[in-house]
Scaffold this active site. Structure first.
Site, PDB file in Angstrom:
ATOM      1  N   TYR A   1       3.827   6.021   1.900  1.00  0.00           N
ATOM      2  CA  TYR A   1       4.928   6.570   1.108  1.00  0.00           C
ATOM      3  C   TYR A   1       4.543   7.823   0.331  1.00  0.00           C
ATOM      4  O   TYR A   1       5.411   8.604  -0.067  1.00  0.00           O
ATOM      5  CB  TYR A   1       5.419   5.515   0.108  1.00  0.00           C
ATOM      6  CG  TYR A   1       5.895   4.223   0.730  1.00  0.00           C
ATOM      7  CD1 TYR A   1       6.644   4.230   1.907  1.00  0.00           C
ATOM      8  CD2 TYR A   1       5.597   2.995   0.145  1.00  0.00           C
ATOM      9  CE1 TYR A   1       7.082   3.040   2.472  1.00  0.00           C
ATOM     10  CE2 TYR A   1       6.037   1.804   0.704  1.00  0.00           C
ATOM     11  CZ  TYR A   1       6.773   1.833   1.872  1.00  0.00           C
ATOM     12  OH  TYR A   1       7.204   0.660   2.430  1.00  0.00           O
ATOM     13  N   SER A   2       3.262   8.007   0.075  1.00  0.00           N
ATOM     14  CA  SER A   2       2.850   9.115  -0.787  1.00  0.00           C
ATOM     15  C   SER A   2       3.114  10.450  -0.110  1.00  0.00           C
ATOM     16  O   SER A   2       2.950  10.605   1.104  1.00  0.00           O
ATOM     17  CB  SER A   2       1.365   8.997  -1.155  1.00  0.00           C
ATOM     18  OG  SER A   2       0.553   9.348  -0.056  1.00  0.00           O
TER      19      SER A   2
ATOM     20  N   PRO B   1       0.825  -1.210   0.000  1.00  0.00           N
ATOM     21  CA  PRO B   1       0.000   0.000   0.000  1.00  0.00           C
ATOM     22  C   PRO B   1       0.855   1.253   0.000  1.00  0.00           C
ATOM     23  O   PRO B   1       1.854   1.337   0.727  1.00  0.00           O
ATOM     24  CB  PRO B   1      -0.800  -0.135   1.308  1.00  0.00           C
ATOM     25  CG  PRO B   1      -0.871  -1.597   1.550  1.00  0.00           C
ATOM     26  CD  PRO B   1       0.445  -2.155   1.057  1.00  0.00           C
ATOM     27  N   CYS B   2       0.457   2.217  -0.808  1.00  0.00           N
ATOM     28  CA  CYS B   2       1.313   3.390  -1.036  1.00  0.00           C
ATOM     29  C   CYS B   2       1.042   4.537  -0.076  1.00  0.00           C
ATOM     30  O   CYS B   2       1.768   5.530  -0.078  1.00  0.00           O
ATOM     31  CB  CYS B   2       1.137   3.884  -2.474  1.00  0.00           C
ATOM     32  SG  CYS B   2      -0.529   4.509  -2.816  1.00  0.00           S
ATOM     33  N   GLN B   3       0.002   4.439   0.779  1.00  0.00           N
ATOM     34  CA  GLN B   3      -0.396   5.586   1.584  1.00  0.00           C
ATOM     35  C   GLN B   3       0.732   6.109   2.474  1.00  0.00           C
ATOM     36  O   GLN B   3       0.892   7.316   2.650  1.00  0.00           O
ATOM     37  CB  GLN B   3      -1.615   5.228   2.449  1.00  0.00           C
ATOM     38  CG  GLN B   3      -2.905   5.052   1.671  1.00  0.00           C
ATOM     39  CD  GLN B   3      -3.049   3.642   1.111  1.00  0.00           C
ATOM     40  OE1 GLN B   3      -2.105   2.854   1.112  1.00  0.00           O
ATOM     41  NE2 GLN B   3      -4.240   3.320   0.629  1.00  0.00           N
TER      42      GLN B   3
END
Length: 420
Positions: A121-122, A117-119
């Site tokens: 890292y975003s 999941p990218c949350q």
């Protein structure tokens, strides 16, 4: 002689965008897909069964509904799965006996693919969190990815994520440095943290009508390296699939039925509708029915597009917004799409609202539908999203564009089969 299909395991599979691309290429067999969120699990199981001709039982066992953080259990199997087979039905428990080892059996795993999941890292996610997401457990899910790679020793892995991963720094150490060190210790070569900025790929370069930049980290097992299987050759082969002229929004959604706002609000199955099709004789599939909008937003959508507000200076856009809604905001939360350009990045936030994705036709005065979001993400026309509208938007926004995945799959297959 026809090359034998390669095999892969997909981690953090979501609704299956990455898997779909690899399977679409016709060069791979999927051994297993791992996902935690039930709507995504159901969607992917349905796709395997209806499109890729798996039996119901086979689709159920291949798509593992499991928390990847419990990696040892995931690999070895024999846990109880609490699941829901169709939206809104009663929970029930079934025993998942297989695990990854059981599904793989004696077959060799050629690739492990996936993107945590990218949350965490975003850049946007970090900006909204008081601790810049440094305490978010998702920062370290790559460790579970590595454990699966270590177990099955594929020749290559593909790890996908947002460009924000390049600057993410939980625990006062860059995530990319942690990833590099972990893979290096486990016998895999990847680009160095400084080099990863050079492997940001745009989906629009691969025929996806969307400006969507992603870091594609490819790893090669040192023990399997030959003169052809190396990082430079793989990225070079991937880059050969880039196109010169990007696809536009008009190319992929202009054919769909059009709508107009209606004075009458209707309710069906608990869902409100305020748009009617312009051509009443055309069949409208469920996922192409526009979401409900209030009168104010309909007015804003129409004026925003007709006055081409996207191209106005920011201060004009903010003033336009404040005048219409009677506020003193420093931000204009509206944005429309352009017929003759790729879309901006389709995001999971669409499940909350579509105000940043106003349809380019001013007369329709609406935001994009689930069907339009799926086509912009390059999902095939026959891909079925059968959950509620919010979850459909969310899983589409979180997915890897299948067309981009397909091009990466073809390039890697060519390298592994020594066809370069």
């Amino acid at each position: 002689m026809k090359n034998k299909k390669l095999t892969f395991i997909d981690l953090f599979a979501g609704c299956g965008g990455l898997s779909e691309g690899f399977i679409m290429s016709g060069k791979y067999d999927a051994l297993a897909h791992v996902e935690w969120e039930i709507p995504m699990v159901r969607t992917l199981r349905s796709r395997l069964e209806k499109k890729w001709k798996h039996t119901n039982e086979d689709a159920f066992k291949r798509v593992l509904h499991f928390d990847i953080q419990k990696t040892e259990e995931l690999i070895n199997g024999n846990w109880k799965e609490e699941t829901i087979k169709s939206f809104g039905s009663t929970n029930h428990i079934e025993v998942q006996k297989y695990g990854l080892k059981g599904l793989v059996g004696k077959r060799k795993v050629d690739l492990v693919i996936g993107g945590p999941p990218c949350q965490a890292y975003s850049v946007a996610g970090r900006a909204q969190d008081k601790n810049s997401m440094k305490e978010d457990y998702r920062n370290y899910l790559f460790e579970s990815f590595i454990k699966v790679v270590e177990e099955f020793q594929p020749n290559i892995f593909v790890f996908e994520n947002v460009p924000g991963i390049l600057s993410a720094c939980p625990g006062d150490k860059k995530v990319t440095e942690r990833i590099f060190e972990y893979f290096d210790q486990h016998g895999y070569d990847i680009k160095t943290p400084d080099e990863l900025k050079n492997v940001i790929l745009s989906a629009s370069d691969f025929g996806v009508p969307q400006k969507r930049n992603r870091v594609i980290i490819v790893g090669v097992r040192r023990a399997s390296k030959t003169k052809n299987i190396n990082l430079d050759s793989i990225y070079s082969e991937i880059n050969k699939h880039k196109i010169k002229t990007p696809k536009t929004l008009r190319d992929v959604i202009n054919h769909l039925p059009k709508f107009k706002p209606s004075d009458k609000i209707t309710t069906l199955n608990g869902r409100k509708y305020c748009y009617i099709p312009i051509d009443e004789d055309k069949f409208i599939e469920e996922n192409h029915k526009p979401r409900f909008q209030n009168e104010r937003d309909i007015k804003i959508f129409r004026e925003w597009v007709s006055k081409n507000m996207n191209k106005r200076p920011m201060i004009e856009r903010i003033q336009f917004y404040n005048n219409l809604v009677g506020r003193n905001s420093k931000h204009a939360k509206y944005r429309s799409l352009d017929w003759d350009k790729p879309s901006q990045t389709i995001v999971a936030h669409l499940y909350k609202d579509g105000l940043m994705f106003i349809h380019p036709d001013a007369e329709q005065a609406r935001t994009i539908t689930v069907k339009e979001a799926a086509l912009i993400q390059s999902f095939p026309n026959d891909f079925e999203f059968i959950e509620n509208m919010g979850y459909n938007y969310k899983m589409i926004g979180n997915a890897v564009p299948p067309l981009m995945a397909e091009k990466i799959a073809i390039a890697i297959n060519k390298i592994l089969n020594n066809e370069v």
